[in-house]
Design a protein around this motif. Structure first.
Motif, short mmCIF file in Angstrom:
data_model
loop_
_atom_site.label_atom_id
_atom_site.label_comp_id
_atom_site.label_asym_id
_atom_site.label_seq_id
_atom_site.Cartn_x
_atom_site.Cartn_y
_atom_site.Cartn_z
N THR A 110 0.82 -1.21 0.00
CA THR A 110 0.00 0.00 0.00
C THR A 110 0.86 1.25 0.00
N ALA A 111 0.31 2.30 -0.55
CA ALA A 111 0.94 3.62 -0.54
C ALA A 111 -0.16 4.65 -0.38
N VAL A 168 -1.42 -0.66 -4.08
CA VAL A 168 -0.76 -0.37 -5.36
C VAL A 168 -0.27 -1.64 -6.06
N GLY A 169 -0.39 -2.78 -5.39
CA GLY A 169 0.02 -4.02 -6.03
C GLY A 169 0.17 -5.14 -5.01
N LEU A 184 10.40 -1.27 -3.11
CA LEU A 184 11.48 -0.30 -3.26
C LEU A 184 10.99 0.97 -3.95
N ASN A 185 10.20 0.83 -5.00
CA ASN A 185 9.69 2.00 -5.72
C ASN A 185 8.67 2.79 -4.90
N VAL A 186 7.89 2.10 -4.09
CA VAL A 186 6.95 2.80 -3.20
C VAL A 186 7.74 3.62 -2.19
N ALA A 187 8.78 3.02 -1.61
CA ALA A 187 9.63 3.75 -0.65
C ALA A 187 10.35 4.91 -1.33
#
Length: 187
Positions: free
Chosen positions: A44-45, A50-51, A179-182
């Motif tokens: 989640t974001a 988100v996936g 990683l991309n969410v962070a």
């Protein structure tokens, strides 16, 4: 012959009940204790899903870390590999095209330094993870585009690196979606 029919029918009915009712209920019960309670572990974001953590996603923008290529274009309903061997001319053209594309987007990387996992699809076509080396080779590109120091991005990759299971089984991995969410949450 008649002596065997009745026991065969009873055995068939017992196995039918065990394998189509009892076993699925046991598996569903055990799954309730797994992350995501058997429904899949979501990422989640900002309060939105988100996936899924165990399904690879397509990241094409240079400001994100790219995941492993997919032979099925990340379609989770059609998980599969390309089934082409390493000597297949079509497969070699595909891999070369991926190498060329990677080098265009990552000009500071030498061809021989590209990890194979960044240009070859996984067997499922849905691999959500990369090795730490494959993630770190992309740090310079992402840092330049986002204006973040390479040291901070390397630290972020290290923070999202999971070691082998129980310290023994399998390689260290980095979940590309997490990683991309962070990365998006960095200030």
């Amino acid at each position: 012959m008649k002596n065997h029919i009745a026991p065969a029918i009873r055995l068939t009915l017992v196995l039918l009940v065990i394998l189509s009712i009892v076993y699925p209920l046991v598996v569903a019960g055990v799954a309730r204790f797994a992350p995501g309670e058997g429904k899949g572990e979501t990422v989640t974001a900002n309060g939105k899903i988100v996936g899924y953590a165990l399904v690879g996603q397509k990241f094409t923008e240079d400001r994100y870390f790219n995941g492993r290529p997919s032979a099925v274009d990340y379609n989770a309903s059609g998980s599969a590999g390309s089934n082409k061997g390493p000597s297949n001319p079509d497969y070699l053209k595909t891999v070369q095209a991926r190498i060329d594309t990677f080098l265009v987007h990552n000009p500071s990387v030498r061809k021989e330094d590209i990890p194979a996992e960044l240009v070859t699809a996984s067997g499922s076509g849905l691999d959500p993870d990369l090795s730490p080396v494959a993630a770190k080779i992309q740090v310079a590109r992402v840092a330049k585009i986002r204006g973040i120091s390479t040291e901070r991005l390397t630290q972020l990759v290290d923070e999202h690196t999971k070691g082998p299971l129980m310290g023994l089984f399998g390689p260290s991995t980095v979940n590309v979606l997490a990683l991309n969410v962070a990365l998006d949450q960095l200030k």
